[in-house]
Design a protein around this motif. Structure first.
Motif, PDB file in Angstrom:
ATOM      1  N   GLY A  39     -25.904 -30.424  39.470  1.00 49.14           N
ATOM      2  CA  GLY A  39     -25.826 -29.145  38.766  1.00 49.14           C
ATOM      3  C   GLY A  39     -24.412 -28.879  38.325  1.00 49.14           C
ATOM      4  N   ASP A  40     -23.810 -29.813  37.661  1.00 44.70           N
ATOM      5  CA  ASP A  40     -22.471 -29.731  37.055  1.00 44.70           C
ATOM      6  C   ASP A  40     -21.294 -30.059  37.973  1.00 44.70           C
ATOM      7  OD1 ASP A  40     -21.256 -29.644  34.649  1.00 44.70           O
ATOM      8  OD2 ASP A  40     -20.494 -27.620  34.940  1.00 44.70           O
ATOM      9  N   SER A  41     -21.575 -30.575  39.163  1.00 44.78           N
ATOM     10  CA  SER A  41     -20.448 -31.118  39.941  1.00 44.78           C
ATOM     11  C   SER A  41     -20.975 -32.301  40.761  1.00 44.78           C
ATOM     12  CB  SER A  41     -19.845 -30.044  40.857  1.00 44.78           C
ATOM     13  OG  SER A  41     -20.734 -29.775  41.894  1.00 44.78           O
ATOM     14  N   ILE A  42     -20.058 -33.172  41.149  1.00 47.18           N
ATOM     15  CA  ILE A  42     -20.524 -34.364  41.879  1.00 47.18           C
ATOM     16  C   ILE A  42     -20.545 -33.995  43.367  1.00 47.18           C
ATOM     17  CG2 ILE A  42     -20.180 -36.838  42.216  1.00 47.18           C
ATOM     18  CD1 ILE A  42     -18.444 -36.758  39.638  1.00 47.18           C
ATOM     19  N   THR A  43     -21.666 -33.452  43.763  1.00 51.58           N
ATOM     20  CA  THR A  43     -21.804 -32.923  45.129  1.00 51.58           C
ATOM     21  C   THR A  43     -21.848 -34.075  46.137  1.00 51.58           C
ATOM     22  OG1 THR A  43     -24.171 -33.068  44.915  1.00 51.58           O
ATOM     23  CG2 THR A  43     -23.166 -30.956  44.314  1.00 51.58           C
ATOM     24  N   GLU A  44     -21.740 -33.698  47.427  1.00 59.88           N
ATOM     25  CA  GLU A  44     -21.812 -34.726  48.476  1.00 59.88           C
ATOM     26  C   GLU A  44     -23.198 -35.381  48.481  1.00 59.88           C
ATOM     27  OE1 GLU A  44     -20.036 -33.735  52.279  1.00 59.88           O
ATOM     28  OE2 GLU A  44     -18.766 -32.270  51.242  1.00 59.88           O
ATOM     29  N   THR A  45     -24.227 -34.604  48.122  1.00 58.11           N
ATOM     30  CA  THR A  45     -25.575 -35.193  48.070  1.00 58.11           C
ATOM     31  C   THR A  45     -25.634 -36.265  46.982  1.00 58.11           C
ATOM     32  OG1 THR A  45     -26.395 -33.016  48.652  1.00 58.11           O
ATOM     33  CG2 THR A  45     -28.026 -34.595  47.895  1.00 58.11           C
ATOM     34  N   ALA A  46     -25.058 -35.937  45.820  1.00 56.37           N
ATOM     35  CA  ALA A  46     -25.064 -36.918  44.719  1.00 56.37           C
ATOM     36  C   ALA A  46     -24.244 -38.151  45.116  1.00 56.37           C
ATOM     37  CB  ALA A  46     -24.491 -36.277  43.458  1.00 56.37           C
ATOM     38  N   GLN A  47     -23.114 -37.909  45.794  1.00 60.13           N
ATOM     39  CA  GLN A  47     -22.284 -39.045  46.238  1.00 60.13           C
ATOM     40  C   GLN A  47     -23.054 -39.905  47.240  1.00 60.13           C
ATOM     41  OE1 GLN A  47     -18.214 -38.093  47.520  1.00 60.13           O
ATOM     42  NE2 GLN A  47     -18.479 -36.116  46.545  1.00 60.13           N
ATOM     43  N   SER A  48     -23.780 -39.228  48.110  1.00 58.88           N
ATOM     44  CA  SER A  48     -24.537 -39.962  49.123  1.00 58.88           C
ATOM     45  C   SER A  48     -25.615 -40.825  48.449  1.00 58.88           C
ATOM     46  CB  SER A  48     -25.136 -38.928  50.070  1.00 58.88           C
ATOM     47  OG  SER A  48     -26.004 -39.535  50.915  1.00 58.88           O
ATOM     48  N   PHE A  49     -26.244 -40.267  47.405  1.00 57.57           N
ATOM     49  CA  PHE A  49     -27.238 -41.034  46.655  1.00 57.57           C
ATOM     50  C   PHE A  49     -26.556 -42.265  46.028  1.00 57.57           C
ATOM     51  CE2 PHE A  49     -29.270 -42.219  42.697  1.00 57.57           C
ATOM     52  CZ  PHE A  49     -30.597 -42.370  43.085  1.00 57.57           C
ATOM     53  N   ILE A  50     -25.393 -42.017  45.421  1.00 56.75           N
ATOM     54  CA  ILE A  50     -24.684 -43.132  44.769  1.00 56.75           C
ATOM     55  C   ILE A  50     -24.350 -44.198  45.815  1.00 56.75           C
ATOM     56  CG2 ILE A  50     -22.493 -43.765  43.654  1.00 56.75           C
ATOM     57  CD1 ILE A  50     -22.552 -41.033  42.267  1.00 56.75           C
ATOM     58  N   TRP A  51     -23.906 -43.725  46.975  1.00 56.36           N
ATOM     59  CA  TRP A  51     -23.511 -44.678  48.017  1.00 56.36           C
ATOM     60  C   TRP A  51     -24.716 -45.508  48.476  1.00 56.36           C
ATOM     61  CZ3 TRP A  51     -19.766 -47.381  49.694  1.00 56.36           C
ATOM     62  CH2 TRP A  51     -19.868 -48.013  50.915  1.00 56.36           C
ATOM     63  N   HIS A  52     -25.807 -44.838  48.830  1.00 57.70           N
ATOM     64  CA  HIS A  52     -26.944 -45.550  49.429  1.00 57.70           C
ATOM     65  C   HIS A  52     -27.783 -46.308  48.416  1.00 57.70           C
ATOM     66  CE1 HIS A  52     -26.253 -44.142  53.418  1.00 57.70           C
ATOM     67  NE2 HIS A  52     -26.075 -42.912  52.964  1.00 57.70           N
ATOM     68  N   HIS A  53     -27.968 -45.743  47.219  1.00 59.90           N
ATOM     69  CA  HIS A  53     -28.915 -46.353  46.276  1.00 59.90           C
ATOM     70  C   HIS A  53     -28.229 -47.224  45.223  1.00 59.90           C
ATOM     71  CE1 HIS A  53     -32.398 -44.132  47.812  1.00 59.90           C
ATOM     72  NE2 HIS A  53     -31.491 -43.217  48.086  1.00 59.90           N
ATOM     73  N   CYS A  54     -26.957 -46.982  44.979  1.00 59.88           N
ATOM     74  CA  CYS A  54     -26.277 -47.765  43.930  1.00 59.88           C
ATOM     75  C   CYS A  54     -25.283 -48.744  44.565  1.00 59.88           C
ATOM     76  CB  CYS A  54     -25.534 -46.843  42.963  1.00 59.88           C
ATOM     77  SG  CYS A  54     -26.574 -45.594  42.189  1.00 59.88           S
ATOM     78  N   ILE A  55     -24.221 -48.204  45.177  1.00 54.71           N
ATOM     79  CA  ILE A  55     -23.120 -49.064  45.626  1.00 54.71           C
ATOM     80  C   ILE A  55     -23.561 -50.026  46.728  1.00 54.71           C
ATOM     81  CG2 ILE A  55     -20.839 -49.031  46.735  1.00 54.71           C
ATOM     82  CD1 ILE A  55     -20.356 -46.357  45.228  1.00 54.71           C
ATOM     83  N   SER A  56     -24.231 -49.503  47.751  1.00 56.20           N
ATOM     84  CA  SER A  56     -24.579 -50.371  48.886  1.00 56.20           C
ATOM     85  C   SER A  56     -25.575 -51.451  48.482  1.00 56.20           C
ATOM     86  CB  SER A  56     -25.192 -49.557  50.029  1.00 56.20           C
ATOM     87  OG  SER A  56     -24.269 -48.596  50.401  1.00 56.20           O
ATOM     88  N   LYS A  57     -26.334 -51.208  47.424  1.00 58.91           N
ATOM     89  CA  LYS A  57     -27.340 -52.202  47.024  1.00 58.91           C
ATOM     90  C   LYS A  57     -26.843 -53.105  45.899  1.00 58.91           C
ATOM     91  CE  LYS A  57     -31.253 -49.744  48.754  1.00 58.91           C
ATOM     92  NZ  LYS A  57     -32.230 -48.730  48.481  1.00 58.91           N
ATOM     93  N   ALA A  58     -25.612 -52.867  45.454  1.00 57.39           N
ATOM     94  CA  ALA A  58     -25.121 -53.654  44.313  1.00 57.39           C
ATOM     95  C   ALA A  58     -24.858 -55.090  44.741  1.00 57.39           C
ATOM     96  CB  ALA A  58     -23.842 -53.026  43.777  1.00 57.39           C
ATOM     97  N   ASP A  59     -24.994 -55.982  43.782  1.00 56.52           N
ATOM     98  CA  ASP A  59     -24.667 -57.382  44.028  1.00 56.52           C
ATOM     99  C   ASP A  59     -23.181 -57.553  43.699  1.00 56.52           C
ATOM    100  OD1 ASP A  59     -24.201 -60.054  43.884  1.00 56.52           O
ATOM    101  OD2 ASP A  59     -26.001 -60.544  42.728  1.00 56.52           O
ATOM    102  N   VAL A  60     -22.369 -57.632  44.788  1.00 58.21           N
ATOM    103  CA  VAL A  60     -20.913 -57.625  44.597  1.00 58.21           C
ATOM    104  C   VAL A  60     -20.448 -58.816  43.757  1.00 58.21           C
ATOM    105  CG1 VAL A  60     -18.688 -57.651  45.802  1.00 58.21           C
ATOM    106  CG2 VAL A  60     -20.614 -56.383  46.738  1.00 58.21           C
ATOM    107  N   LYS A  61     -21.136 -59.951  43.940  1.00 54.42           N
ATOM    108  CA  LYS A  61     -20.717 -61.153  43.227  1.00 54.42           C
ATOM    109  C   LYS A  61     -20.841 -60.943  41.710  1.00 54.42           C
ATOM    110  CE  LYS A  61     -21.406 -66.002  44.066  1.00 54.42           C
ATOM    111  NZ  LYS A  61     -22.401 -66.911  44.527  1.00 54.42           N
ATOM    112  N   TRP A  62     -21.929 -60.274  41.340  1.00 49.55           N
ATOM    113  CA  TRP A  62     -22.218 -60.113  39.921  1.00 49.55           C
ATOM    114  C   TRP A  62     -21.568 -58.848  39.360  1.00 49.55           C
ATOM    115  CZ3 TRP A  62     -26.503 -56.962  37.723  1.00 49.55           C
ATOM    116  CH2 TRP A  62     -26.680 -57.212  36.362  1.00 49.55           C
ATOM    117  N   GLN A  63     -21.634 -57.774  40.190  1.00 50.75           N
ATOM    118  CA  GLN A  63     -21.192 -56.471  39.681  1.00 50.75           C
ATOM    119  C   GLN A  63     -19.806 -56.073  40.199  1.00 50.75           C
ATOM    120  OE1 GLN A  63     -24.719 -54.237  41.022  1.00 50.75           O
ATOM    121  NE2 GLN A  63     -24.755 -53.329  39.017  1.00 50.75           N
ATOM    122  N   GLY A  64     -19.154 -56.987  40.971  1.00 50.60           N
ATOM    123  CA  GLY A  64     -17.910 -56.624  41.673  1.00 50.60           C
ATOM    124  C   GLY A  64     -16.894 -55.872  40.829  1.00 50.60           C
ATOM    125  N   PRO A  65     -16.402 -56.449  39.703  1.00 55.32           N
ATOM    126  CA  PRO A  65     -15.362 -55.765  38.935  1.00 55.32           C
ATOM    127  C   PRO A  65     -15.829 -54.403  38.409  1.00 55.32           C
ATOM    128  CG  PRO A  65     -15.550 -58.053  38.265  1.00 55.32           C
ATOM    129  CD  PRO A  65     -16.709 -57.781  39.177  1.00 55.32           C
TER     130      PRO A  65
END
Ligand SMILES: C[S@@+](CC[C@H](N)C(=O)[O-])C[C@H]1O[C@@H](n2cnc3c(N)ncnc32)[C@H](O)[C@@H]1O
Length: 343
Positions: A39-65
């Motif tokens: 709702g117009d700011s990057i809340t801790e909930t949104a950050q938590s979603f990014i952490w658990h669903h995006c960053i932690s599941k990313a393929d570092v070898k492919w998406q690292g940079p």
């Protein structure tokens, strides 16, 4: 205080955020979806979603940079709007330690960090594909930040040079502070991203034989265009480094497999950067970042380059790296010019 929106992963904003991240859309786009989720700011909930669903599941070898660029930008965005950044995100943040003098005008110039090396470092971190798997050689490296960034984006070989011995000693210390080994084994076939070569290279006495030995793919320099008396030597060094094409036998002697494509065009170095896919760019390429303090000095450099058949292109309008390093107020990122030098 407004209540934070509950996390609902079936919410279309979260799905847009996840799809944009998976498609490796520019970090700004992903961040704008993150803002919508909160709702117009990057809340801790949104950050938590990014952490658990995006960053932690990313393929570092492919998406690292991409991941590194995204996290850095995300943290800057959250901090600049006064938000609280999740610890997990900070732990992924890139941090380099540097020992340098705070007074640029005191002692050796190479022991201070100059604004153009901040710019060149941001350029490397913003467009890592240009440098990864490339042999990179820097002139007038100073504290070594550019070299640390090159190692970080997996340049196949990093060679830093400076003409000043105490600067070189400080540079080596900085590399070690950042867990990089320093060495002189330039002939080493084996690529080792943790190894950075440090070379004493005064431009005025560097011999052609010595320079021909390095065979870099990319030459870099930051804030090296300032003393007119050294410019003819600097231009000579750039000419020899850029345009000495070795025979296959010499390539092998210099410790590299002969690759005919290196004798052709550097044009497809990256898909990321329009400025490096110019089909007119042939041979090796140099990127020189510079603050213009005295226009006559720059014009002198340009005239020497022209006499040596170097083509200097001002990329300043095209090159827009992320801006996340601490520039001093008198030299913001926008005051720095970026030149591509080609043949
Ligand atoms: C203004 S400082 C820039 C340092 C670093 N690139 C940065 O941007 O933070 C210029 C650097 O070029 C080196 N340098 C100046 N004249 C040189 C020369 N004739 N030969 C080799 N290095 C030189 C200095 O020792 C110093 O490290």
């Amino acid at each position: 205080m407004a209540k934070e929106k509950e996390l609902d992963v079936s919410d279309p904003s979260y799905l847009h955020l996840l799809s944009a991240f998976l498609a490796m859309e520019p970090p700004d786009v992903v961040i704008s979806f993150a803002r919508e989720c909160g709702g117009d700011s990057i809340t801790e909930t949104a950050q938590s979603f990014i952490w658990h669903h995006c960053i932690s599941k990313a393929d570092v070898k492919w998406q690292g940079p991409y991941l590194k660029r995204f996290i850095k930008k995300l943290i800057v965005e959250i901090e600049s709007s006064g938000g609280v950044v999740l610890d997990a995100l900070y732990e992924r943040k890139l941090e380099f330690k540097l020992q340098c003098s705070l007074n640029m005008l005191e002692g050796d110039t190479g022991c201070s960090i100059w604004p153009s090396s901040l710019f060149l470092s941001e350029f490397i971190l913003s467009f890592p594909d240009i440098f990864s798997n490339k042999c990179c050689f820097e002139v007038g490296s100073g504290v070594g930040l550019v070299g640390i960034c090159l190692a970080h984006v997996n340049a196949s070989k990093v060679i830093l040079s400076d003409g000043n011995l105490s600067t070189l000693a400080n540079m080596k210390l900085n590399l070690e502070l950042n867990h990089l080994r320093t060495g002189m084994q330039l002939l080493d076939h084996h690529t080792n991203c943790n190894m950075v070569h440090c070379v004493c290279l005064p431009w005025e006495s560097a011999s052609e034989d010595e320079l021909c030995y390095f065979t870099p793919d990319i030459i870099l320099g930051a804030d090296v265009i300032y003393d007119p008396s050294f410019l003819p030597h600097l231009v000579r060094v750039l000419v020899v480094l850029n345009f000495t094409l070795l025979s296959p036998r010499e390539e092998v002697r210099a410790g590299r497999e002969f690759d005919a494509s290196q004798h052709k065009v550097m044009s497809n170095a990256t898909q990321n950067a329009e400025f490096s896919s110019d089909p007119s760019v042939k041979g090796r390429v140099a990127y020189i970042a510079s603050v213009v303090r005295n226009i006559d000095t720059l014009l002198y450099f340009l005239s020497l380059a022209k006499q040596s058949n170097l083509i200097v292109t001002d990329l300043s309008e095209k090159v827009k790296p992320f801006n996340f390093l601490p520039y001093i107020r008198s030299y913001p990122q926008s005051s720095i010019r970026m030149f591509r030098i080609s043949y």
